[in-house]
Design a protein around this motif. Structure first.
Motif, PDB file in Angstrom:
ATOM      1  N   MET A 113       0.832  -1.189   0.000  1.00 24.37           N
ATOM      2  CA  MET A 113       0.000   0.000   0.000  1.00 24.37           C
ATOM      3  C   MET A 113       0.875   1.251   0.000  1.00 24.37           C
ATOM      4  N   LYS A 114       0.430   2.216  -0.748  1.00 24.95           N
ATOM      5  CA  LYS A 114       1.217   3.449  -0.846  1.00 24.95           C
ATOM      6  C   LYS A 114       1.135   4.236   0.461  1.00 24.95           C
ATOM      7  N   ARG A 115       2.229   4.936   0.727  1.00 21.76           N
ATOM      8  CA  ARG A 115       2.338   5.698   1.952  1.00 21.76           C
ATOM      9  C   ARG A 115       1.215   6.737   2.095  1.00 21.76           C
ATOM     10  N   LEU A 116       0.934   7.371   0.988  1.00 14.80           N
ATOM     11  CA  LEU A 116      -0.076   8.425   1.013  1.00 14.80           C
ATOM     12  C   LEU A 116      -1.436   7.868   1.418  1.00 14.80           C
ATOM     13  N   LYS A 117      -1.765   6.716   0.841  1.00 14.50           N
ATOM     14  CA  LYS A 117      -3.038   6.094   1.134  1.00 14.50           C
ATOM     15  C   LYS A 117      -3.120   5.738   2.623  1.00 14.50           C
ATOM     16  N   TYR A 118      -1.989   5.265   3.152  1.00 13.79           N
ATOM     17  CA  TYR A 118      -1.937   4.908   4.568  1.00 13.79           C
ATOM     18  C   TYR A 118      -2.189   6.123   5.447  1.00 13.79           C
ATOM     19  N   ILE A 119      -1.509   7.221   5.115  1.00 13.97           N
ATOM     20  CA  ILE A 119      -1.689   8.446   5.912  1.00 13.97           C
ATOM     21  C   ILE A 119      -3.141   8.895   5.868  1.00 13.97           C
ATOM     22  N   TRP A 120      -3.718   8.770   4.718  1.00 16.35           N
ATOM     23  CA  TRP A 120      -5.125   9.087   4.527  1.00 16.35           C
ATOM     24  C   TRP A 120      -6.004   8.240   5.446  1.00 16.35           C
ATOM     25  N   ILE A 121      -5.786   6.941   5.390  1.00 18.42           N
ATOM     26  CA  ILE A 121      -6.591   6.024   6.198  1.00 18.42           C
ATOM     27  C   ILE A 121      -6.407   6.307   7.685  1.00 18.42           C
ATOM     28  N   LEU A 122      -5.150   6.546   8.075  1.00 29.45           N
ATOM     29  CA  LEU A 122      -4.872   6.809   9.492  1.00 29.45           C
ATOM     30  C   LEU A 122      -5.577   8.094   9.941  1.00 29.45           C
TER      31      LEU A 122
END
Lengths: 332, 259
Positions: A1-10
């Protein structure tokens, strides 16, 4: 998973937790509309004279402990699952809850008071883990270390459960027995800011090493031999992290009583959203676990005039949720 | 650099599996390790990696006893490809390869861009870049094996120890691994590889090491060690070591069982 997507989800998870937190202030026997609450928080004005007391003394500690307990239990569970390379392990696997339960039962028998119960439960929980660790050391060396540890955990857990049953059997059925039983089912009722001030630093102290080593926790999930060949000092690291994860659970459980299922299902569920990488799983589990326990506690104190024990609700919701999580993982 | 086992007894808690083990691996060579199931190949590997304590003797890397090497420093020099095993959590392939960079990270650090590039490069080398975003747990046994090889390459080791790296691979992937082993040797890695295919030794122009009856029975150049008699002795089947010419008129040897 891309970092950006993770930050978004978090961020989304944090936002949801924030909303549930605000919502939780308004729930309970004494009604408190959202606009009143927000006005009090942002301007300090209030019309209802009970409001400051209600918000600061009654609901704030309870909400804080729900966040702390849910988060800590979930992170502890995620760490345990990584350490034991098994996604169906829960933080109770080394007997920390059974130990705490026994400690609490003894303290209740001795009429030790709230603080006494909490301290005894905390210490007994850690003693149980220490026992499990040392029992597994004594057993033969050539076997699978992890399997031995799980077996020792079962042995120690069973022993403490039996001792707790003994305490219940001996307890006065009018007063002590119900108290022990309620403790074992978990509740956030008796929590005040005093407990928060003790539990929060403990939780933080245990979280920091876990978060710092979350990358290596990934490596450990390959097993000791591969971890060693990848350059990780597996034995020592596993011991350190087991201690931290147990500290997390013990410090929470000693205040709230036994709350099952959270540490098992939340990491499972969270893994579905952020993947298996512990660098992401641990923080995300904290947020999801905190939100989950807050909701459960809201249910516990609003569904009926009598408070429903937390452990009962977590199990009732947890079992189908676990099933759902397994199904989701299957589909993915 | 050399990786050496000196006068060692290898085994588990008092029960010796291999005795009088002396072995020197040098960079720029391939060594194929033959022996029937249970002959002690994996035991020797685990001893070389410091995963089980030696019952006697010593393992020396670059002249220094393994006991005096830290885990991380050792893992920067010696990488291991274990036999494929189940993984509990669904990590993506790219992350699994990235785990190979752990020994090069400082204590609490996460992998950086440079490490990710190295990991991608290792996937590329083995022609498995297309697997990068797949989940490791969802791969076939052979694909998993290739990923684990890529992980070992990401360690950028000087010595590479592989426990039956071709075991669950299809014919094409076996050849790719062997070709990769030869390429790595040319980059002056030292490679020790357990195999059940004596032919691999011929394909790698390897030194051969044979474990038999609790000893390192034979060692030397593949042409001299792999003979009909030796194969008969260790595997207890009749084998003919044949010589034939390939399309370029080079003499190649291969083992044919006589059935």
């Amino acid at each position: 998973m891309k970092r950006l997507k993770y930050i978004w989800i978090l961020s989304l998870m944090a936002l949801v937790l924030g909303m549930i937190t605000v919502f939780s202030f308004t729930i309970g026997r004494y009604s408190l509309p959202v606009d009143e609450l927000l006005r009090y928080i942002f301007t300090g004005d209030y019309t209802d004279e009970n409001l400051p007391l209600l918000v600061m003394r009654v609901r704030l500690p309870r909400i804080l402990i729900a966040i702390l307990a849910g988060g800590a239990l979930s992170v502890s569970g995620a760490a345990y699952q990584g350490l034991f390379r098994n996604p169906v392990v829960s933080p109770d696997i080394l007997g920390v809850s059974s130990g705490a339960g026994f400690g609490a039962a003894v303290a209740i028998m001795l009429s030790a008071g709230i603080a006494g119960i909490q301290v005894t439960a905390f210490v007994a929980g850690l003693i149980a883990v220490a026992l499990s660790l040392s029992v597994s050391r004594v057993m033969a060396m050539n076997h699978d270390r992890l399997l031995l540890l799980v077996l020792s955990g079962m042995i120690v857990g069973a022993m403490f459960t039996a001792l707790t049953s003994l305490m219940k059997y001996l307890a006065d059925s009018e007063s002590r027995l119900p108290e022990i039983t309620f403790w074992l089912m978990g509740s956030l009722t008796d929590v005040s800011m005093r407990e928060i001030r003790v539990v929060a630093p403990l939780v933080l102290a245990a979280l920091v090493p876990l978060l710092l080593n979350s990358w290596k926790l990934n490596i450990l999930s390959f097993g000791d031999e591969e971890a060693k060949s990848l350059g990780v000092n597996a034995g020592r690291l596993r011991l350190t992290l087991v201690c931290c994860a147990s500290l997390l659970t013990a410090s929470v459980v000693s205040v709230t009583g036994i709350i099952g299922w959270v540490g098992l299902i939340i990491p499972h569920f969270t893994r579905f959203f952020v993947g298996a990488d512990h660098r992401r799983l641990l923080p995300a589990s904290f947020l999801v676990g905190a939100a989950f326990l807050l909701l459960v506690d809201d249910l516990a104190r609003s569904v009926s005039s009598l408070e429903i024990p937390l452990g009962v609700i977590t199990a009732l919701i947890g079992a189908p949720m676990f099933f759902l999580a397994l199904r989701m993982a299957e589909k993915k | 650099m050399e990786l050496e086992i000196r006068n060692a007894t290898l085994g588990y808690s008092g029960k010796a599996v291999l005795t009088d083990v002396n072995l020197t691996l040098s960079t720029g060579t391939t060594t194929c390790f033959l022996g029937k199931n249970g002959a002690g190949k994996t035991t020797l590997f685990r001893s070389l990696l410091g995963l089980v304590p030696l019952l006697g003797g010593d393992v020396l890397l670059d002249g220094r006893s393994i006991r005096r090497w830290g885990r991380r420093d050792y893992a920067r020099v010696v990488a291991y490809v274990p036999q494929a095993r189940a993984l509990a959590f669904p990590f993506p392939v790219r992350d699994v390869v990235l785990f190979g960079r752990t020994a090069h990270l400082s204590t609490f650090a996460y992998p950086r861009r440079k490490d990710r590039l190295i990991a991608d490069d290792c996937l590329e080398r083995l022609h498995i870049s297309h697997l990068s975003d797949r989940l490791f747990t969802r791969l076939s046994g052979g694909e998993q094996q290739m990923v684990i090889v890529a992980r070992a390459l990401a360690q950028q080791p000087t010595f590479l120890i592989m426990d039956e790296p071709t075991a669950s691979l299809d014919f094409g992937n076996q050849v790719k691994i062997i070709a990769q082993v030869n390429a790595l040797k040319d980059e002056s890695l030292g490679i020790l590889m357990a195999t059940h295919e004596p032919d691999h030794a011929f394909m790698c122009r390897a030194n051969v090491l044979v474990a038999h009856n609790g000893k390192l029975w034979k060692s030397g150049d593949c042409d001299s060690v792999i003979t009909d008699a030796m194969l008969k002795e260790i595997y207890d089947v009749n084998v003919c070591v044949c010589r034939m010419k390939d399309v370029n008129n080079r003499i190649i040897r291969t083992c044919l069982p006589v059935i």
